[in-house]
Design a protein around this motif. Sequence first.
Motif, PDB file in Angstrom:
ATOM      1  N   PHE A 101      28.148 -76.411  65.053  1.00  0.00           N
ATOM      2  CA  PHE A 101      27.641 -76.300  63.690  1.00  0.00           C
ATOM      3  C   PHE A 101      28.412 -75.218  62.940  1.00  0.00           C
ATOM      4  N   LEU A 102      28.475 -75.363  61.639  1.00  0.00           N
ATOM      5  CA  LEU A 102      29.018 -74.313  60.784  1.00  0.00           C
ATOM      6  C   LEU A 102      27.879 -73.354  60.458  1.00  0.00           C
ATOM      7  N   ALA A 103      27.999 -72.107  60.909  1.00  0.00           N
ATOM      8  CA  ALA A 103      26.926 -71.122  60.743  1.00  0.00           C
ATOM      9  C   ALA A 103      27.038 -70.417  59.404  1.00  0.00           C
ATOM     10  N   GLY A 104      25.890 -70.121  58.805  1.00  0.00           N
ATOM     11  CA  GLY A 104      25.851 -69.379  57.557  1.00  0.00           C
ATOM     12  C   GLY A 104      24.551 -68.596  57.442  1.00  0.00           C
ATOM     13  N   SER A 105      24.519 -67.646  56.527  1.00  0.00           N
ATOM     14  CA  SER A 105      23.321 -66.824  56.319  1.00  0.00           C
ATOM     15  C   SER A 105      23.193 -66.475  54.850  1.00  0.00           C
ATOM     16  N   ARG A 106      21.951 -66.311  54.405  1.00  0.00           N
ATOM     17  CA  ARG A 106      21.670 -65.744  53.088  1.00  0.00           C
ATOM     18  C   ARG A 106      20.680 -64.610  53.278  1.00  0.00           C
ATOM     19  N   VAL A 107      21.066 -63.425  52.841  1.00  0.00           N
ATOM     20  CA  VAL A 107      20.176 -62.263  52.959  1.00  0.00           C
ATOM     21  C   VAL A 107      19.200 -62.284  51.791  1.00  0.00           C
ATOM     22  N   LEU A 108      17.915 -62.357  52.099  1.00  0.00           N
ATOM     23  CA  LEU A 108      16.890 -62.350  51.063  1.00  0.00           C
ATOM     24  C   LEU A 108      16.480 -60.928  50.694  1.00  0.00           C
ATOM     25  N   SER A 109      16.416 -60.050  51.692  1.00  0.00           N
ATOM     26  CA  SER A 109      16.057 -58.656  51.420  1.00  0.00           C
ATOM     27  C   SER A 109      16.511 -57.791  52.580  1.00  0.00           C
ATOM     28  N   ALA A 110      16.782 -56.526  52.282  1.00  0.00           N
ATOM     29  CA  ALA A 110      17.162 -55.543  53.296  1.00  0.00           C
ATOM     30  C   ALA A 110      16.721 -54.180  52.795  1.00  0.00           C
ATOM     31  N   SER A 111      15.837 -53.517  53.511  1.00  0.00           N
ATOM     32  CA  SER A 111      15.280 -52.252  53.048  1.00  0.00           C
ATOM     33  C   SER A 111      14.821 -51.405  54.228  1.00  0.00           C
ATOM     34  N   VAL A 112      14.598 -50.135  53.934  1.00  0.00           N
ATOM     35  CA  VAL A 112      13.983 -49.235  54.912  1.00  0.00           C
ATOM     36  C   VAL A 112      12.484 -49.217  54.632  1.00  0.00           C
ATOM     37  N   ALA A 113      11.683 -49.404  55.693  1.00  0.00           N
ATOM     38  CA  ALA A 113      10.238 -49.492  55.524  1.00  0.00           C
ATOM     39  C   ALA A 113       9.532 -48.744  56.642  1.00  0.00           C
ATOM     40  N   VAL A 114       8.292 -48.384  56.370  1.00  0.00           N
ATOM     41  CA  VAL A 114       7.443 -47.793  57.409  1.00  0.00           C
ATOM     42  C   VAL A 114       6.952 -48.922  58.306  1.00  0.00           C
ATOM     43  N   ALA A 115       7.106 -48.754  59.598  1.00  0.00           N
ATOM     44  CA  ALA A 115       6.714 -49.791  60.537  1.00  0.00           C
ATOM     45  C   ALA A 115       5.198 -49.965  60.542  1.00  0.00           C
ATOM     46  N   ASP A 116       4.761 -51.229  60.522  1.00  0.00           N
ATOM     47  CA  ASP A 116       3.332 -51.464  60.688  1.00  0.00           C
ATOM     48  C   ASP A 116       2.960 -51.245  62.150  1.00  0.00           C
ATOM     49  N   ALA A 117       1.681 -51.345  62.467  1.00  0.00           N
ATOM     50  CA  ALA A 117       1.220 -51.006  63.814  1.00  0.00           C
ATOM     51  C   ALA A 117       1.842 -51.897  64.884  1.00  0.00           C
ATOM     52  N   VAL A 118       1.958 -53.202  64.592  1.00  0.00           N
ATOM     53  CA  VAL A 118       2.518 -54.133  65.571  1.00  0.00           C
ATOM     54  C   VAL A 118       3.993 -53.836  65.810  1.00  0.00           C
ATOM     55  N   THR A 119       4.733 -53.606  64.728  1.00  0.00           N
ATOM     56  CA  THR A 119       6.158 -53.315  64.849  1.00  0.00           C
ATOM     57  C   THR A 119       6.389 -51.988  65.556  1.00  0.00           C
ATOM     58  N   ALA A 120       5.610 -50.957  65.207  1.00  0.00           N
ATOM     59  CA  ALA A 120       5.755 -49.645  65.836  1.00  0.00           C
ATOM     60  C   ALA A 120       5.517 -49.736  67.336  1.00  0.00           C
ATOM     61  N   ARG A 121       4.527 -50.534  67.732  1.00  0.00           N
ATOM     62  CA  ARG A 121       4.242 -50.684  69.159  1.00  0.00           C
ATOM     63  C   ARG A 121       5.389 -51.413  69.862  1.00  0.00           C
ATOM     64  N   GLY A 129       6.907 -44.263  61.748  1.00  0.00           N
ATOM     65  CA  GLY A 129       8.325 -44.444  62.043  1.00  0.00           C
ATOM     66  C   GLY A 129       8.970 -45.449  61.096  1.00  0.00           C
ATOM     67  N   LEU A 130      10.247 -45.242  60.818  1.00  0.00           N
ATOM     68  CA  LEU A 130      10.958 -46.088  59.868  1.00  0.00           C
ATOM     69  C   LEU A 130      11.777 -47.167  60.577  1.00  0.00           C
ATOM     70  N   VAL A 131      11.878 -48.309  59.910  1.00  0.00           N
ATOM     71  CA  VAL A 131      12.677 -49.419  60.429  1.00  0.00           C
ATOM     72  C   VAL A 131      13.562 -49.972  59.310  1.00  0.00           C
ATOM     73  N   HIS A 132      14.671 -50.566  59.717  1.00  0.00           N
ATOM     74  CA  HIS A 132      15.453 -51.389  58.805  1.00  0.00           C
ATOM     75  C   HIS A 132      14.823 -52.777  58.830  1.00  0.00           C
ATOM     76  N   ASP A 133      14.381 -53.239  57.688  1.00  0.00           N
ATOM     77  CA  ASP A 133      13.653 -54.500  57.563  1.00  0.00           C
ATOM     78  C   ASP A 133      14.580 -55.510  56.872  1.00  0.00           C
ATOM     79  N   VAL A 134      14.976 -56.556  57.612  1.00  0.00           N
ATOM     80  CA  VAL A 134      15.969 -57.517  57.105  1.00  0.00           C
ATOM     81  C   VAL A 134      15.387 -58.928  57.170  1.00  0.00           C
ATOM     82  N   VAL A 135      15.418 -59.624  56.037  1.00  0.00           N
ATOM     83  CA  VAL A 135      14.946 -61.007  55.970  1.00  0.00           C
ATOM     84  C   VAL A 135      16.123 -61.886  55.564  1.00  0.00           C
ATOM     85  N   ARG A 136      16.389 -62.912  56.372  1.00  0.00           N
ATOM     86  CA  ARG A 136      17.538 -63.783  56.099  1.00  0.00           C
ATOM     87  C   ARG A 136      17.166 -65.254  56.332  1.00  0.00           C
ATOM     88  N   ILE A 137      17.866 -66.133  55.622  1.00  0.00           N
ATOM     89  CA  ILE A 137      17.811 -67.562  55.896  1.00  0.00           C
ATOM     90  C   ILE A 137      19.046 -67.900  56.712  1.00  0.00           C
TER      91      ILE A 137
END
Length: 266
Positions: A101-121, A129-137
């Motif tokens: 397949f021909l691979a591709g991506s579209r970045v919808l958002s990329a930001s620094v965010a405070v981790a929620d409880a599930v992510t922190a665990r 704690g801070l995380v890089h939060d990246v959403v892509r198609i």
Amino acid sequence: MNDDGNPPLSTAADETRRRLEELIAAGSLRGGQRLGAERDLAVELGVSRSTLRRALAALERDGQIRRVPGRGGGTFVTATKVDRDLSRIVGVPALLRDQGFLAGSRVLSASVAVADAVTARALALAPGGLVHDVVRIRLADGSPISLEHARFPADRFPDLLEQSLGGSIYELLEERYGTIPAEAEERIEVREAAPDEAQILGVRVGAALLEITRTALDAAGGPVEFSHDLFRADRTSVTVRTRGPSGASVSLRSAGRVVELRAHSV
């Protein structure tokens, strides 16, 4: 000339084409599988390379195989689904390339965010704690295949968001930070697409999606990534291969229920 404007196949080339079609129909050659080198394939089929090339050209015109140019390319059996092999820890671009397949991506958002409880665990972070939060198609041949929401420890990868995020972040982690995901814990569920998800992925509301929640760890067991991915079920199969007591390979596929798996890099 044939009706399609191409010269007719010789008897040998037509027989070779039909033999390859039979292998594809029987599943001996699977969708997404890369064919071997022409020399080896010609020997295996007992034909000349020129005969094989004519047979492959006919299969390509019929859409049964596709040729991908460039490094890592080759001739692939045309696939309708992406095989998401959970026994391999590899980024989606490499997964797609390996299946033609021909691979591709579209970045919808990329930001620094405070981790929620599930992510922190999952990432072993202290509260706040801070995380890089990246959403892509993710795209396969230009069409959406998955919606990916990944989070990475910000203190471990300090300038991640300043890098190009359109390719494989796993490759970026290795090249820039010397970090290689070596193990992953994944949970798979099948659920219906919500309206916003359906619009992004190009499916109807309520269509089946494969929901994969993953925590990736490095060789020392340190958390590297926590992600939540939604794959189109109509274009994705999920497989994991494990070693049984006899050394045989075992294949498990999702079947509309929760499947919990652990994969190791090999």
